[in-house]
Design a protein around this motif. Structure first.
Motif, PDB file in Angstrom:
ATOM      1  N   LEU A 293      57.664  62.794  36.733  1.00 39.43           N
ATOM      2  CA  LEU A 293      57.866  63.472  35.460  1.00 39.43           C
ATOM      3  C   LEU A 293      59.149  64.298  35.468  1.00 39.43           C
ATOM      4  N   ARG A 294      59.467  64.889  36.613  1.00 39.81           N
ATOM      5  CA  ARG A 294      60.725  65.651  36.707  1.00 39.81           C
ATOM      6  C   ARG A 294      61.930  64.715  36.738  1.00 39.81           C
ATOM      7  N   ALA A 295      61.815  63.624  37.522  1.00 38.62           N
ATOM      8  CA  ALA A 295      62.967  62.750  37.732  1.00 38.62           C
ATOM      9  C   ALA A 295      63.372  62.028  36.459  1.00 38.62           C
ATOM     10  N   VAL A 296      62.402  61.557  35.671  1.00 40.24           N
ATOM     11  CA  VAL A 296      62.724  60.710  34.521  1.00 40.24           C
ATOM     12  C   VAL A 296      62.789  61.499  33.226  1.00 40.24           C
ATOM     13  N   GLU A 349      55.801  48.552  36.712  1.00 36.71           N
ATOM     14  CA  GLU A 349      55.265  49.102  37.953  1.00 36.71           C
ATOM     15  C   GLU A 349      54.852  50.561  37.788  1.00 36.71           C
ATOM     16  N   VAL A 350      55.661  51.345  37.060  1.00 39.36           N
ATOM     17  CA  VAL A 350      55.321  52.748  36.840  1.00 39.36           C
ATOM     18  C   VAL A 350      54.031  52.856  36.022  1.00 39.36           C
ATOM     19  N   LEU A 351      53.933  52.114  34.935  1.00 44.16           N
ATOM     20  CA  LEU A 351      52.742  52.180  34.096  1.00 44.16           C
ATOM     21  C   LEU A 351      51.504  51.666  34.823  1.00 44.16           C
ATOM     22  N   ASP A 352      51.677  50.650  35.651  1.00 48.87           N
ATOM     23  CA  ASP A 352      50.558  50.136  36.429  1.00 48.87           C
ATOM     24  C   ASP A 352      50.082  51.171  37.446  1.00 48.87           C
ATOM     25  N   HIS A 367      50.728  65.334  29.426  1.00 46.86           N
ATOM     26  CA  HIS A 367      52.169  65.078  29.469  1.00 46.86           C
ATOM     27  C   HIS A 367      52.483  63.820  30.272  1.00 46.86           C
ATOM     28  N   ALA A 368      51.611  63.429  31.200  1.00 43.02           N
ATOM     29  CA  ALA A 368      51.810  62.166  31.908  1.00 43.02           C
ATOM     30  C   ALA A 368      51.590  60.992  30.955  1.00 43.02           C
ATOM     31  N   TRP A 369      50.594  61.097  30.071  1.00 48.20           N
ATOM     32  CA  TRP A 369      50.402  60.033  29.088  1.00 48.20           C
ATOM     33  C   TRP A 369      51.576  59.959  28.111  1.00 48.20           C
ATOM     34  N   GLU A 370      52.114  61.088  27.743  1.00 44.54           N
ATOM     35  CA  GLU A 370      53.264  61.078  26.837  1.00 44.54           C
ATOM     36  C   GLU A 370      54.427  60.302  27.446  1.00 44.54           C
ATOM     37  N   VAL A 374      56.035  56.795  25.818  1.00 44.74           N
ATOM     38  CA  VAL A 374      57.465  56.647  25.540  1.00 44.74           C
ATOM     39  C   VAL A 374      58.033  55.440  26.288  1.00 44.74           C
ATOM     40  N   LEU A 375      57.597  55.240  27.535  1.00 52.43           N
ATOM     41  CA  LEU A 375      58.116  54.122  28.324  1.00 52.43           C
ATOM     42  C   LEU A 375      57.695  52.780  27.739  1.00 52.43           C
TER      43      LEU A 375
END
Length: 600
Positions: A293-296, A349-352, A367-370, A374-375
């Motif tokens: 969450l911080r990196a992206v 891969e991230v969503l999986d 906020h992780a779902w948000e 968006v992705l």
């Protein structure tokens, strides 16, 4: 010259790592982080580029045997000599402030003369430090780097030819410990650690972590060693995960395919995360999710395939011309230009990974779902575009089949999350549009990415070349394992990308078919062979799957470590080491063959 890649063992403190050879030499160590400049770089050159050898004065050139102490990252190396036997214990205690490299020599029998030769060369072997004595220590300083070396009890130590030597003898039951501590040269040195207390705490720390493992199936020792290795590549302060501990170990001896893997690839990190979560390590999933969450943070258009260990975006690629490279394999590179590539598969891969972690019990956070919402919207807008693909080709962008399949995965996991948890957590998302995208991607891949004449999915739309990544099709859920197109793909990959030993290349690199824009070849990509074992298992060829898995277990070195690739002709490891991708492949296949299902 450095030893073979498989001659090395890994020690580390969850912020950096060192490679110790069977000759007792530490030939690679970056301080204070995995991606910091190396102070020991003999791995990519020779002794003059920095190393620390600790071994019997008149003993054999390599140790008698070595092993990790139980399920820890503490290494015991045994030397049997005509005058007696000693054990050298190497480890890096999990740090409070400064990184320490501890080496303890213990006499077992007889009386053995020992010799330590420490050549510090900062900035990847380029800078020879100024060394002085201070308070019973040797202090080496060059620019921002400072290293303090001491022994307990004090050993006879002197400087010669820009090298710090120590000589001492141990009898049965006697111990001599060396502690090397790094800190910024402009700061006060940290308080010295007690090496024997540090050993006790290190063993306790690793044993406590290893006890959390929930895997109890076949080959547990191999799985546990792989999990420890994956954990050792985790940067504890941030939760980021390095793809490997090294840079520029070649994919072909004498070749140019030499890359820096000391960063956090989203793909590698998510798959590593899945393997850890599948074995009971949810804390790592929480920490990595926060790192992600911080990196992206920012626009999804700016999503990178990799980041620095604390989320750095800029990783400029540079060649270090003063290093000749491992076994003459130049250039030596730091940084990685692939950071600027567009790789569609990483979204899937991230969503999986986030979906899988939630299903395994990771606490929901809005906020992780948000981020996921968006992705997947970004993928919906851009999945028709060509990309550089899973294998980071440095040739032209193409419509890689695996990339499109992972775009399907992105939509599928988002839809499944809303279907299972949307009402429970009041999650927002255009589930209808995502379903339509999922169906459209599926139709296009089956139409444009499949060769009906050969009954196989291909590397990219319209090509005749194959891709080992398509072995993952049944494991992603894109098609069921008994679909004739899946079985045909497995057979085609085995026939065209397989070797006599049953291992699998990732794609063709011959001059007529290579899509990666690079000269030369490479070994067999280790994780692709694990994917083949997985594909054989789910398509019903279970005896063949088990046979291949057993063969792959024999590729590990004497302490259970794997590099990126395997040179079948020479019978040796190639590529950066140890490689997270290879070890997570081992864990996933072990889970599948044990009946627990594959991670993710």
């Amino acid at each position: 010259m450095p030893g073979r890649i498989e001659d090395y063992a890994l020690i580390g403190d969850l912020q950096t790592a060192a490679l110790v050879g069977t000759d007792g030499s530490v030939d690679w160590l970056c301080l204070p982080r995995f991606d910091s400049p190396a102070c020991f770089a003999a791995l990519l050159g020779d002794e003059e580029h920095g190393h620390w050898r600790l071994a019997p004065q008149d003993g054999p050139p390599v140790c008698t045997r070595r092993s990790y102490r139980g399920d820890t990252l503490v290494m015991d190396t045994v030397w049997e000599t005509p005058s007696g036997t000693v054990v050298v214990t190497d480890f890096m205690p999990q740090r409070d402030r400064a990184p320490d490299l501890v080496r303890i020599v213990r006499g077992v029998s007889g009386r053995v003369e020992m010799h330590s030769a420490l050549r510090l060369r900062f900035d990847y072997g380029r800078l020879v430090p100024w060394v002085r004595r201070a308070d019973g220590h040797r202090v080496a300083v060059a620019g921002p780097d400072s290293v303090w070396l001491r022994s307990e009890p004090a050993a006879d130590t002197w400087g010669e030819d820009f090298c710090t030597h120590s000589r001492f003898a141990v009898s049965a039951g006697e111990e001599v410990a060396f502690v090397m501590t790094w800190h910024p040269s402009y700061e006060d040195r940290p308080a010295p650690v007690d090496p024997f207390e540090a050993l006790r705490h290190s063993l306790e720390d690793w044993e406590k972590w290893s006890a959390l493992c929930t895997y109890d199936g076949p080959h547990r020792e191999a799985v546990m060693r792989s999990l420890i290795t994956l954990k050792a590549l985790t940067y504890r302060p941030s939760g980021g995960i390095a793809a490997a501990a090294t840079t520029s170990l070649p994919e072909e001896i004498g070749g140019v395919r030499n890359w820096d893997y000391r960063y956090g690839w989203l793909r590698d990190s998510t798959l590593t995360l899945n393997a850890l979560v599948a074995c009971g390590y949810l804390e790592e999933a929480q920490e990595w999710r926060e790192w992600l969450l911080r990196a992206v943070a920012g626009s999804p258009a700016d999503l990178q395939i990799m980041y620095g260990l604390t989320g750095e975006h800029r990783l400029p690629e540079t060649e270090l011309e003063w290093l000749p490279g491992y076994a003459g394999s130049a250039p030596v590179r730091i940084g990685n230009a692939a950071v600027d590539q567009f790789q569609l598969d990483v979204y899937g891969e991230v969503l999986d990974a986030l979906h899988y972690a939630r299903e395994q019990g990771l606490e929901h956070e809005l906020h992780a779902w948000e981020l996921q919402r968006v992705l997947v919207e970004y993928v919906r807008e851009h999945w028709r575009e060509p990309d550089e693909g899973l294998w980071e080709v440095r040739g032209p962008r193409r419509h890689f089949v695996h990339s499109k399949i992972m775009a399907w995965v992105a939509a599928d996991r988002a839809v499944r999350t809303l279907e299972a948890h949307g009402a429970e957590y009041a999650l927002e998302g255009d589930v209808g549009a995502w379903r339509r995208m999922r169906d459209e991607v599926h139709r296009e891949v089956c139409e444009k990415g499949y060769d009906p004449d050969r009954n196989t999915f291909t590397l990219y739309y319209g090509s005749r070349e194959l891709d080992a990544a398509n072995l993952l099709i049944p494991l992603t859920g894109f098609l069921p394992p008994d679909d004739p197109r899946v079985v045909g793909t497995v057979d085609a990959v085995r026939a065209e990308l397989g070797t006599d030993g049953g291992l699998v290349r990732r794609y063709s690199t011959d001059a007529h078919h290579s899509v990666d824009g690079l000269p030369g070849g490479e070994g067999t990509f280790v994780v692709c062979s694990y994917w083949m074992a997985d594909a054989l298992w789910v398509t019903g060829r279970r005896a063949e799957a088990r046979e291949l898995f057993e063969r792959l277990l024999r590729l590990r070195n004497d302490v259970g470590l794997l590099s990126e690739e395997w040179d079948a002709a020479a019978g040796r490891q190639l590529g950066n080491f140890p490689q997270a991708f290879s070890h997570l492949g081992l864990v996933n296949t072990a889970l599948l063959l044990s009946g627990r299902g594959r991670a993710g």
